[in-house]
Design a protein around this motif. Sequence first.
Motif, PDB file in Angstrom:
ATOM      1  N   GLU A 216       0.829  -1.203   0.000  1.00  0.00           N
ATOM      2  CA  GLU A 216       0.000   0.000   0.000  1.00  0.00           C
ATOM      3  C   GLU A 216       0.869   1.261   0.000  1.00  0.00           C
ATOM      4  OE1 GLU A 216      -3.329   2.207  -0.297  1.00  0.00           O
ATOM      5  OE2 GLU A 216      -3.149   0.016  -0.450  1.00  0.00           O
ATOM      6  N   ALA A 217       1.983   1.226   0.751  1.00  0.00           N
ATOM      7  CA  ALA A 217       2.893   2.376   0.771  1.00  0.00           C
ATOM      8  C   ALA A 217       3.522   2.592  -0.610  1.00  0.00           C
ATOM      9  CB  ALA A 217       3.972   2.164   1.825  1.00  0.00           C
ATOM     10  N   ALA A 218       3.869   1.490  -1.283  1.00  0.00           N
ATOM     11  CA  ALA A 218       4.457   1.613  -2.621  1.00  0.00           C
ATOM     12  C   ALA A 218       3.444   2.189  -3.606  1.00  0.00           C
ATOM     13  CB  ALA A 218       4.951   0.250  -3.096  1.00  0.00           C
ATOM     14  N   ARG A 219       2.217   1.731  -3.514  1.00  0.00           N
ATOM     15  CA  ARG A 219       1.185   2.275  -4.395  1.00  0.00           C
ATOM     16  C   ARG A 219       0.948   3.768  -4.126  1.00  0.00           C
ATOM     17  NH1 ARG A 219      -3.087  -2.805  -3.970  1.00  0.00           N
ATOM     18  NH2 ARG A 219      -1.961  -4.201  -5.414  1.00  0.00           N
ATOM     19  N   ALA A 220       0.936   4.136  -2.850  1.00  0.00           N
ATOM     20  CA  ALA A 220       0.769   5.553  -2.531  1.00  0.00           C
ATOM     21  C   ALA A 220       1.932   6.380  -3.079  1.00  0.00           C
ATOM     22  CB  ALA A 220       0.660   5.728  -1.014  1.00  0.00           C
ATOM     23  N   GLU A 221       3.151   5.825  -2.987  1.00  0.00           N
ATOM     24  CA  GLU A 221       4.310   6.525  -3.532  1.00  0.00           C
ATOM     25  C   GLU A 221       4.214   6.667  -5.050  1.00  0.00           C
ATOM     26  OE1 GLU A 221       9.224   6.191  -3.506  1.00  0.00           O
ATOM     27  OE2 GLU A 221       7.970   4.582  -2.660  1.00  0.00           O
ATOM     28  N   LEU A 222       3.725   5.602  -5.719  1.00  0.00           N
ATOM     29  CA  LEU A 222       3.569   5.665  -7.171  1.00  0.00           C
ATOM     30  C   LEU A 222       2.551   6.740  -7.564  1.00  0.00           C
ATOM     31  CD1 LEU A 222       4.213   4.520  -9.980  1.00  0.00           C
ATOM     32  CD2 LEU A 222       2.400   2.805  -9.616  1.00  0.00           C
ATOM     33  N   ARG A 223       1.473   6.827  -6.804  1.00  0.00           N
ATOM     34  CA  ARG A 223       0.485   7.864  -7.104  1.00  0.00           C
ATOM     35  C   ARG A 223       1.093   9.258  -6.926  1.00  0.00           C
ATOM     36  NH1 ARG A 223      -3.006   4.080  -4.465  1.00  0.00           N
ATOM     37  NH2 ARG A 223      -2.675   5.128  -2.451  1.00  0.00           N
ATOM     38  N   ARG A 326      14.037  21.413 -16.647  1.00  0.00           N
ATOM     39  CA  ARG A 326      12.746  20.733 -16.533  1.00  0.00           C
ATOM     40  C   ARG A 326      12.762  19.372 -17.236  1.00  0.00           C
ATOM     41  NH1 ARG A 326       8.291  25.688 -16.999  1.00  0.00           N
ATOM     42  NH2 ARG A 326       9.081  26.813 -15.159  1.00  0.00           N
ATOM     43  N   GLN A 327      13.534  19.249 -18.313  1.00  0.00           N
ATOM     44  CA  GLN A 327      13.669  17.936 -18.969  1.00  0.00           C
ATOM     45  C   GLN A 327      14.365  16.933 -18.040  1.00  0.00           C
ATOM     46  OE1 GLN A 327      15.750  18.824 -22.629  1.00  0.00           O
ATOM     47  NE2 GLN A 327      13.815  19.166 -23.781  1.00  0.00           N
ATOM     48  N   ALA A 328      15.383  17.384 -17.320  1.00  0.00           N
ATOM     49  CA  ALA A 328      16.074  16.492 -16.372  1.00  0.00           C
ATOM     50  C   ALA A 328      15.127  16.058 -15.250  1.00  0.00           C
ATOM     51  CB  ALA A 328      17.290  17.205 -15.796  1.00  0.00           C
ATOM     52  N   ASN A 329      14.273  16.987 -14.789  1.00  0.00           N
ATOM     53  CA  ASN A 329      13.304  16.646 -13.729  1.00  0.00           C
ATOM     54  C   ASN A 329      12.311  15.596 -14.214  1.00  0.00           C
ATOM     55  OD1 ASN A 329      11.985  16.751 -11.278  1.00  0.00           O
ATOM     56  ND2 ASN A 329      10.708  18.497 -11.865  1.00  0.00           N
ATOM     57  N   VAL A 330      11.852  15.724 -15.483  1.00  0.00           N
ATOM     58  CA  VAL A 330      10.909  14.740 -16.034  1.00  0.00           C
ATOM     59  C   VAL A 330      11.572  13.378 -16.155  1.00  0.00           C
ATOM     60  CG1 VAL A 330       9.596  14.118 -18.112  1.00  0.00           C
ATOM     61  CG2 VAL A 330       9.476  16.436 -17.207  1.00  0.00           C
ATOM     62  N   GLN A 331      12.827  13.346 -16.582  1.00  0.00           N
ATOM     63  CA  GLN A 331      13.533  12.069 -16.699  1.00  0.00           C
ATOM     64  C   GLN A 331      13.736  11.396 -15.333  1.00  0.00           C
ATOM     65  OE1 GLN A 331      17.166  12.930 -18.817  1.00  0.00           O
ATOM     66  NE2 GLN A 331      16.103  13.294 -20.803  1.00  0.00           N
ATOM     67  N   ALA A 332      14.051  12.199 -14.287  1.00  0.00           N
ATOM     68  CA  ALA A 332      14.240  11.640 -12.941  1.00  0.00           C
ATOM     69  C   ALA A 332      12.929  11.062 -12.397  1.00  0.00           C
ATOM     70  CB  ALA A 332      14.784  12.705 -11.999  1.00  0.00           C
ATOM     71  N   LEU A 333      11.826  11.780 -12.612  1.00  0.00           N
ATOM     72  CA  LEU A 333      10.531  11.270 -12.146  1.00  0.00           C
ATOM     73  C   LEU A 333      10.137  10.011 -12.901  1.00  0.00           C
ATOM     74  CD1 LEU A 333       8.539  14.619 -11.744  1.00  0.00           C
ATOM     75  CD2 LEU A 333       9.309  13.072  -9.923  1.00  0.00           C
ATOM     76  N   GLY A 334      10.489   9.947 -14.162  1.00  0.00           N
ATOM     77  CA  GLY A 334      10.199   8.728 -14.920  1.00  0.00           C
ATOM     78  C   GLY A 334      10.960   7.530 -14.366  1.00  0.00           C
ATOM     79  N   ALA A 335      12.240   7.754 -14.007  1.00  0.00           N
ATOM     80  CA  ALA A 335      13.026   6.658 -13.436  1.00  0.00           C
ATOM     81  C   ALA A 335      12.448   6.216 -12.088  1.00  0.00           C
ATOM     82  CB  ALA A 335      14.485   7.103 -13.266  1.00  0.00           C
ATOM     83  N   ARG A 336      12.030   7.179 -11.261  1.00  0.00           N
ATOM     84  CA  ARG A 336      11.402   6.827  -9.964  1.00  0.00           C
ATOM     85  C   ARG A 336      10.115   6.057 -10.173  1.00  0.00           C
ATOM     86  NH1 ARG A 336      10.513  11.826  -6.306  1.00  0.00           N
ATOM     87  NH2 ARG A 336       9.560  10.127  -5.082  1.00  0.00           N
ATOM     88  N   ARG A 337       9.341   6.433 -11.181  1.00  0.00           N
ATOM     89  CA  ARG A 337       8.089   5.729 -11.445  1.00  0.00           C
ATOM     90  C   ARG A 337       8.345   4.290 -11.853  1.00  0.00           C
ATOM     91  NH1 ARG A 337       4.379   4.518 -15.384  1.00  0.00           N
ATOM     92  NH2 ARG A 337       2.190   4.859 -14.773  1.00  0.00           N
ATOM     93  N   ALA A 338       9.370   4.074 -12.664  1.00  0.00           N
ATOM     94  CA  ALA A 338       9.701   2.699 -13.082  1.00  0.00           C
ATOM     95  C   ALA A 338      10.136   1.856 -11.877  1.00  0.00           C
ATOM     96  CB  ALA A 338      10.804   2.743 -14.139  1.00  0.00           C
ATOM     97  N   ALA A 339      10.938   2.444 -10.968  1.00  0.00           N
ATOM     98  CA  ALA A 339      11.376   1.707  -9.773  1.00  0.00           C
ATOM     99  C   ALA A 339      10.200   1.367  -8.863  1.00  0.00           C
ATOM    100  CB  ALA A 339      12.419   2.523  -9.024  1.00  0.00           C
ATOM    101  N   ALA A 340       9.240   2.307  -8.706  1.00  0.00           N
ATOM    102  CA  ALA A 340       8.060   2.043  -7.873  1.00  0.00           C
ATOM    103  C   ALA A 340       7.201   0.942  -8.461  1.00  0.00           C
ATOM    104  CB  ALA A 340       7.261   3.332  -7.708  1.00  0.00           C
ATOM    105  N   GLN A 341       7.042   0.938  -9.794  1.00  0.00           N
ATOM    106  CA  GLN A 341       6.265  -0.120 -10.432  1.00  0.00           C
ATOM    107  C   GLN A 341       6.932  -1.479 -10.247  1.00  0.00           C
ATOM    108  OE1 GLN A 341       5.868   1.304 -14.477  1.00  0.00           O
ATOM    109  NE2 GLN A 341       3.853   2.241 -14.064  1.00  0.00           N
TER     110      GLN A 341
END
Length: 509
Positions: A216-223, A326-341
């Motif tokens: 549940e914590a991982a899902r909340a983090e992904l959201r 801002r492009q670097a920020n989008v890439q970092a968030l994308g990497a975090r999203r992949a790790a959470a999934q």
Amino acid sequence: MTNIFDEMRAALYSIWHRRWMALGIAWGLSLLGWLVVAMIPNSYESRARIYVQLDDMLAQQIGIGQGDRKQGVDRVRQTLTSAVNLEKVIRSTPIGADITTPKQMESAVLGLAKQIKVESSQENLFIITANYGNGSKSDAENAKVAQLIVQKMIDIFREENLAGNRGEMSTSLEFMDAQLAQRQKELAAAEQKRLQFEAQNPSLAGGAGAGLQKLEAARAELRGIDADLAAAQSALAAINGQLAGTPKTIAGVAGPVGGARGAYNQAQAELNGHRARGLTENHPDVIAARNQVNALRSAAAAEGGGGVSGVSNPAYTSLESIRGERQANVQALGARRAAAQQEISTLTAQQFSNPASAAEYQQITRDYGVLKEQYDKLLQNREQLRIRGSIETEHNAVRFQVIDPPTSPRSPVSPNRPVLLFGVLVMGLGAGVSGAFAVGQLRSTFSMASRLEKAIGLPVLGTISQTVTDSARELRKKRMKLFYAASSALGALFVILLTLEFVQRGMVA
């Protein structure tokens, strides 16, 4: 009315005629009654008042309320006259000197229970009263024994609260210690079992409940990451739009920078810088820069001359820097999203890989939690009980104060011997008069002519009075003197008995 008067005269004559009989009956019954009264032992009463203080701030801090202490005092008061306590009283006073058999002790306990009273006159005030009277002892000894009984009851009253609380508290602590030791063994065994299972199944460490919490914590983090990624992408799109509408270079004149052309270029660059910072067209700085550009435009066009060359636009350079960030920020968030999934996929797979082991671990963890909760609660209760016992025994939350010590009786409370002596005398005289009257009624004699007329139904013409000689008259006078002497002796004996009673009371004092 005349008939009643005649009947009264006849009755008095009948009694007076048999006065020696009446006096003899009075003497006999009086002597017998006074002997019985003399055989009744005097009972002496001793009493004491005890004040029990129930208010204590320290005791209230640990939960020993006034109601709890009052309940304990009432329990002691109700059990104070129990057979065990009364036997203690008997053995510690002269009452038990002549008791040798259990039957005698039982009889003495039953008798003493009727002579002791423990009353509560107010909420915190107790009165202990004891009566004692034994014919084989003197009045002074009976008074002393009554005082000793009350003193012993006070001692027992105090001991039952102090020693009784200590004994009860010691027993309770021993029981709590035994329960704690047992729970500690069970808790150690449960903990060892849980550790062994976690060592054999490291993926289930923390239990099924912990796995669900992690998922549940991982899902909340992904959201949260998705929300941040959407915001970052929107910001990147906005900067790309601004960058598309901004020229890379600004048109300028070749040659030395100066004159109207140079001022115009500088004002245009200033205006573009304000817009690049996000200032609106209505901003005062933008309006001032725009007015300056409009003012210099005609002068720059009239100046002419020189080759026109492109000048790098500083607003475009600034926007490019912002877009890169801002492009670097989008890439970092994308990497975090992949790790959470990936973490969510792993946790989901663990939940369904071995459900039997997960259920077993959940049962082990639940049993351990229950035992741990019971042990902690028992340990807390034991500590509270220990503190409470220390306060009740050492601090003495219930305090006694003897307001009135056991009184030393000066006069007996029973029997009321003067009243009994007078009552016996009145009873004897009444019995003598009644006996003489009854005998007169049984004899067929007539003391008056009117009664004879009623009896025979014929008129009585006259009566002849009795004629006595001088010797008979002297004899009658002597007998009257004897009668008066005997009557006076009865009264004198009554006075002597009263005097002896009061003298005897004075000897006790």
